[in-house]
Structures are given as C-alpha cells and as structure tokens.
Design a protein around this motif. Structure first.
Motif, mmCIF file in Angstrom:
data_model
loop_
_atom_site.group_PDB
_atom_site.id
_atom_site.type_symbol
_atom_site.label_atom_id
_atom_site.label_comp_id
_atom_site.label_asym_id
_atom_site.label_seq_id
_atom_site.Cartn_x
_atom_site.Cartn_y
_atom_site.Cartn_z
ATOM 1 N N UNK A 17 -4.861 6.901 -1.840
ATOM 2 C CA UNK A 17 -3.409 6.976 -2.017
ATOM 3 C C UNK A 17 -2.898 6.043 -3.102
ATOM 4 N N UNK A 18 -3.794 5.259 -3.710
ATOM 5 C CA UNK A 18 -3.367 4.286 -4.722
ATOM 6 C C UNK A 18 -2.833 4.998 -5.956
ATOM 7 N N UNK A 19 -1.807 4.400 -6.561
ATOM 8 C CA UNK A 19 -1.271 4.940 -7.802
ATOM 9 C C UNK A 19 -2.253 4.675 -8.948
ATOM 10 N N UNK A 20 -2.559 5.728 -9.700
ATOM 11 C CA UNK A 20 -3.468 5.631 -10.833
ATOM 12 C C UNK A 20 -2.751 6.208 -12.047
ATOM 13 N N UNK A 33 4.233 14.215 5.139
ATOM 14 C CA UNK A 33 3.275 15.315 5.185
ATOM 15 C C UNK A 33 2.500 15.434 3.890
ATOM 16 N N UNK A 34 3.188 15.266 2.764
ATOM 17 C CA UNK A 34 2.502 15.294 1.481
ATOM 18 C C UNK A 34 1.520 14.152 1.323
ATOM 19 N N UNK A 35 1.897 12.973 1.824
ATOM 20 C CA UNK A 35 1.005 11.813 1.744
ATOM 21 C C UNK A 35 -0.276 12.060 2.544
ATOM 22 N N UNK A 53 10.371 -3.410 -2.522
ATOM 23 C CA UNK A 53 9.124 -2.852 -2.003
ATOM 24 C C UNK A 53 8.815 -1.494 -2.589
ATOM 25 N N UNK A 54 9.837 -0.643 -2.725
ATOM 26 C CA UNK A 54 9.631 0.668 -3.347
ATOM 27 C C UNK A 54 9.162 0.494 -4.789
ATOM 28 N N UNK A 55 9.803 -0.400 -5.520
ATOM 29 C CA UNK A 55 9.465 -0.590 -6.927
ATOM 30 C C UNK A 55 8.041 -1.082 -7.121
ATOM 31 N N UNK A 56 7.611 -2.014 -6.286
ATOM 32 C CA UNK A 56 6.323 -2.684 -6.503
ATOM 33 C C UNK A 56 5.201 -2.129 -5.639
ATOM 34 N N UNK A 57 5.445 -1.053 -4.910
ATOM 35 C CA UNK A 57 4.397 -0.459 -4.083
ATOM 36 C C UNK A 57 3.208 -0.033 -4.943
ATOM 37 N N UNK A 58 2.011 -0.329 -4.457
ATOM 38 C CA UNK A 58 0.802 -0.003 -5.197
ATOM 39 C C UNK A 58 0.236 1.356 -4.827
ATOM 40 N N UNK A 59 0.782 1.990 -3.803
ATOM 41 C CA UNK A 59 0.231 3.249 -3.317
ATOM 42 C C UNK A 59 1.310 4.031 -2.590
ATOM 43 N N UNK A 60 1.009 5.268 -2.284
ATOM 44 C CA UNK A 60 1.985 6.143 -1.634
ATOM 45 C C UNK A 60 2.409 5.650 -0.256
ATOM 46 N N UNK A 61 1.474 5.140 0.515
ATOM 47 C CA UNK A 61 1.816 4.724 1.872
ATOM 48 C C UNK A 61 2.760 3.523 1.862
ATOM 49 N N UNK A 62 2.471 2.543 1.019
ATOM 50 C CA UNK A 62 3.357 1.382 0.909
ATOM 51 C C UNK A 62 4.734 1.807 0.441
ATOM 52 N N UNK A 63 4.760 2.695 -0.544
ATOM 53 C CA UNK A 63 6.036 3.203 -1.029
ATOM 54 C C UNK A 63 6.806 3.870 0.107
ATOM 55 N N UNK A 64 6.112 4.668 0.907
ATOM 56 C CA UNK A 64 6.772 5.380 2.000
ATOM 57 C C UNK A 64 7.364 4.420 3.017
ATOM 58 N N UNK A 65 6.636 3.368 3.361
ATOM 59 C CA UNK A 65 7.131 2.404 4.350
ATOM 60 C C UNK A 65 8.446 1.790 3.878
ATOM 61 N N UNK A 66 8.479 1.318 2.637
ATOM 62 C CA UNK A 66 9.695 0.691 2.124
ATOM 63 C C UNK A 66 10.794 1.721 1.858
#
Length: 531
Positions: free
Chosen positions: A189-192, A177-179, A124-137
């Motif tokens: 929050x999407x990765x660009x 907090x940064x997110x 999930x961390x590897x394939x997260x498309x945005x900061x929030x998804x990354x944070x959850x995993x």
C-alpha cells in the motif's frame, strides 16, 4: 533524496493535536485560548518549514494494523500540501479571532479546539506514506470537522452536518474497499512515485474496480459531480470554517488523495493501460462546467463561492487525470493557487458580513466604497480564479492548458476555457456591483444584468432590483449608509490583515512563483512520478 528516520513528520501532526487540551482548558480565558491556537499554528509551520529546507526525506514509523505498516513520509508532494495547510492555518487563526469576537459567536472554545484537531488530521493526510495511513487520517479529518460544520447548532446546521457525515463517511467506505483490493492485487500500500509496479501485472478488471473505488471514495471530498451536494449545504458554517473546508483541509484532502491514487498507487502508465484515466477526466471536465453554470444562479455569496470551489477542484482532478507532466505540475500548483485565492474570497465575504450584515450579491451594491481594501482583495482573487495574469491562477491554469494540449485528448483545453469564462461571468457582476452599484433613492440604480435577485433561499429569484437604503447627505452613495454607527474604519486588523495577506500571496505566486518553495516542491514531485 535519502530517507532518514525522524520525528519531524509525527511532530507536524502532534503539535496541533496537543494544542486541543489546553485550548479546551482555557475556555474561560479567551486570550489564553487563542494564544494556544496561534502558538500551535506557528509551531506547526516551523516544523514543516524545517522539513522543506532539509535535503533528506523524513520518515516516521507509526507501527502496524493487522500486519500492515503505518508511516509518515515527508516527500515533495506531501510537503507541498503540509506547507500550504500550515501557512493558511496561521492566517485563518488570526482571522477567526476577529470573526468570532466580532459576531460574538457561541461555542468559541469548541470551535478553536475542533480547528486544531482538523489541522492535525490534515497534516496526517499530507504526510501519509501509504494508503492505509492516509485513510486513517482522512477519516479522522471527517470527524474533526463535523463540529465545525454543525457549529451553529440550529436545525439547518444539524441537517448540513448529517449530510456531510453521510457523504464523507460513505465515501470513506468506498475508498477503504479500494484499499483492500489494492492490497490483495499488489501486496503493498506504500506510495511509489510512478505507481506500484505489481498493479501493472494484476487482473485488469479488478484493477479498474480498485481504481474506481478509490477515486469515487476520495472524490466525495473533492466534490466531483454527482458527489458534491454536501459542499454547498456546508455553507451554513461560520466563514472561517468555510475557508477551512474550501482552501485548507477538507476538499484539498480529497483532491490530494485522488492525486496520490492516480500518480503514486496506479501511476500514469498503468492508469493509461487500464483506460481508467479518461473516465475520470470526463467526470472532472463535466464538473468544471456544470458547477460553473449552477454558480451563476446563486445570489448567496458563500453558496456561489461553494460552486466555484466545486469547479476549481476539478481543475486539479482533470490535471492529474490527463497523465502528462505539465498537467500534473499545473494541478499541484493549482492546489496552492486556488487555496490562497479562494480563502481570500471567503475571508472577504466574512468581513463584509461582520461589518455590514450583507451576504447576498443583489444587496452588495456600492459595498466596495464602504470596504475598499476588502473588495479590492476580493477582486484580485476573483481575477486569479478566472485566470488573469499576475495572479496565481494564471500560472497554474497556463500549465494545465499546456498539459491538456500535449495530452492524447486535447479537447479538454475547451473545458478549461469554458470553465474560465463561466468564472468571469460569475465574478464580474459581484465586483461590478460592489464598486459601481448604488443603493440610494436619488441616483439611478446600477445593476449588472447577470446579478441574480435575492429570493430568501440563496438562489435566484424573479424581478426586483437593488435594495434601497437611506441616501447620504450629498445625495450620493452607500459609503455612509452601510457604515455601522458612523464608524469609518474599514475593519478590525484581525479581519482585514489576513485578507490582505492571502491576496498578496496570490499576487506573489502570480508574479514570481518560482521564488516560493511550492514551485520547487511541485517540480520535484512531477520529476519523481514521470522520471
């Protein structure tokens, strides 16, 4: 590449996650339990491999939280990390079978279940498309790995587990907090690749605060000094768990999240304009050198490897912070190179412990003659971490050096070189003593002057030499003395096979790196970010 809606990204997360219930249900049948583990590992690798070979970018929507979308997206950078983690999960699963059975570890079912859950979170961390998804995993990974850190269940393990949670969950609070601040400033929050454009026009002071919160929060798992203390303490965990922490999942998730924040949230131009990359580079350079110095005084082999990891992770962070294409390319390659080399070292250290009971450098004299293939693999991986040619570490560090030289701050070339010298000073005594040391009473003790003596606490102690054991019949070496029950076979295939595989991969990555997909994925990611 064109984005296409697909279930493959979520399947990469679901396969290891769905393996957890049958693993738990098979506790009374170890062969079946470990069969589920290996099947899930192979299945996860297969799903990732399909996405790597696909000409499209696979995307899975996961719904939303408070109006913020969650999604998985298999871009080049994410696939690089996912392919690495899924490949090493196979090797680690095989090794784990040999390790926990060889030591008759308790809680084996819990161990394999937590391992599968940890890999699911890593996907999930590897394939997260945005900061929030990354944070959850990212946070799920913390919870999934806690049972592994505290696996032994004794006071030391529980203390280490509490410290691990305090550091990593505390880092998660900072990152969150940064997110939130990025969402306020940019509305997205999407990765660009190259960064979110709206951040360039945001208030610079708040932008610097958001950047600092993200890199400090994610920097905990990347073990940037002074946020590193949890990592050496976590070495009380079983050796395959140490490999997971150092090579496959936890620390690489931290370094990967820092890279996402710098290259895909702020982007090279905005990071340079805000002046936030240089402080990050200084922190990474400081960590590389200081961790290397501390490592020289570690007699406990796993603790020494832990400080080596702290230093090596900052190679990746520094490469990202230099904001040049070559340095970023080297950083992504080093994510892979370090993983194969470091997991080889941990596998070898665990095999030595299973076969001989030794875990201190000062007590390993001559062990290379008892375990020649194991210690040869150790020497190859160590040479790679130093930066010798024909091993993966040379390729990644060469690009990091070129990137540093081409940056506005070429002084960081010195940091790379000094850190490499410190690695040589640490690893050479280990290899030297293993192959050329003697532990018998009839031959002069051979002890490299840099080898610290064992003080019982994993650090260096005063005086002493090598521990003496009964001499062999020919008045020679440790060969027979360390072989349990006179057995001449080096180790069980489940232990030795993964050591040789990962060491072999480190050599392949050093000799023909472009022949493996990691190279092309790193090239694609850098091209997307820097244009």
């Amino acid at each position: 590449m064109t984005d296409v809606a697909s279930l493959l990204p979520v399947l990469a997360v679901a396969v290891p996650a769905l393996a957890v219930p049958p693993i738990l249900a098979s506790g009374a049948r170890p062969n079946l339990r470990e069969g589920w583990t290996l099947l899930a590992a192979l299945g996860t690798f297969g799903v990732v491999a399909v996405m790597v070979r696909s000409p499209a970018t696979h995307v899975t929507g996961l719904g939303s939280i408070a109006g913020l979308d969650l999604a998985l997206r298999a871009d080049a950078a994410g696939l690089l990390f996912a392919l690495l983690a899924s490949t090493l999960w196979i090797a680690t699963s095989v090794y784990s079978v040999g390790y926990v059975r060889g030591l008759e570890e308790s809680g084996q079912t819990r161990y394999f279940a937590a391992f599968a859950a940890s890999i699911a979170a890593t996907m999930g961390v590897a394939l997260a498309a945005d900061l929030l998804t990354l944070f959850v995993f990212y946070e799920l990974l913390t919870l999934a790995t806690y049972p592994l850190v505290a696996h032994a269940g004794d006071d030391a393990a529980r203390r280490s587990g509490r410290r691990y949670l305090a550091y990593t969950l505390g880092g998660g609070v900072l990152a969150f907090g940064g997110i939130l601040l990025v969402q306020v400033l940019a509305g997205a929050l999407a990765f660009v690749p190259g960064g979110v454009g709206a951040l360039a026009a945001a208030d610079p002071t708040l932008g610097r605060v958001a950047f600092g919160l993200l890199v400090a929060g994610f920097g905990v798992k990347a073990a940037v000094v002074p946020l590193h203390a949890w990592l050496p303490a976590a070495m009380v965990a079983p050796t395959p768990v140490s490999g997971l922490l150092h090579a496959v999942a936890v620390v690489k998730s931290g370094a990967f999240a820092v890279a996402r924040s710098v290259l895909y949230v702020f982007g090279p131009e905005t990071a340079a304009d805000l002046g936030v990359a240089l402080p990050l580079a200084v922190a990474a350079g400081f960590t590389m050198v200081v961790a290397g110095l501390i490592g020289l005084r570690q007699d406990n082999l796993k603790r020494g490897l832990a400080y080596s990891t702290i230093s090596q992770l900052s190679y990746i962070v520094l490469g990202v912070a230099l904001l040049t294409p070559l340095a970023a390319f080297g950083a992504l390659l080093h994510v892979v190179a370090h993983a194969f080399m470091k997991i080889t070292l941990f596998f070898a250290a665990g095999l030595v412990y299973v076969e001989t009971g030794e875990k201190y450098v000062s007590e390993m004299a001559g062990i290379g003659r008892r375990l020649p293939a194991t210690m040869t693999a150790f020497a190859v991986a160590a040479a790679g971490l130093v930066g010798f040619p024909l091993v993966a570490g040379f390729v990644s560090k060469f690009h990091l050096l070129l990137g540093a030289a081409a940056s506005p701050t070429p002084v960081f070339v010195v940091a790379f070189l000094v850190a490499g010298l410190l690695k040589l000073l640490y690893f050479w005594p280990v290899v030297y003593v293993a192959f050329f040391g003697h532990r018998d009473g009839s031959a002069p003790a051979v002890r490299h002057p840099f080898v610290p003596t064992h003080d019982g606490h994993g650090g260096a102690g005063p005086g002493g030499g090598t521990t003496e054991v009964p001499a062999t019949a020919d008045g020679g070496t440790v060969d027979g003395a360390l072989a349990p029950s006179g057995r001449r076979v080096e180790a069980a295939p489940a232990l030795l096979g993964p050591v040789l595989f990962t060491a072999g991969m480190a050599v392949v990555l050093g000799v023909v790196p472009a022949e493996l997909p990691f190279w092309a994925l790193a090239e694609t990611a850098v091209a997307e970010v820097f244009g």
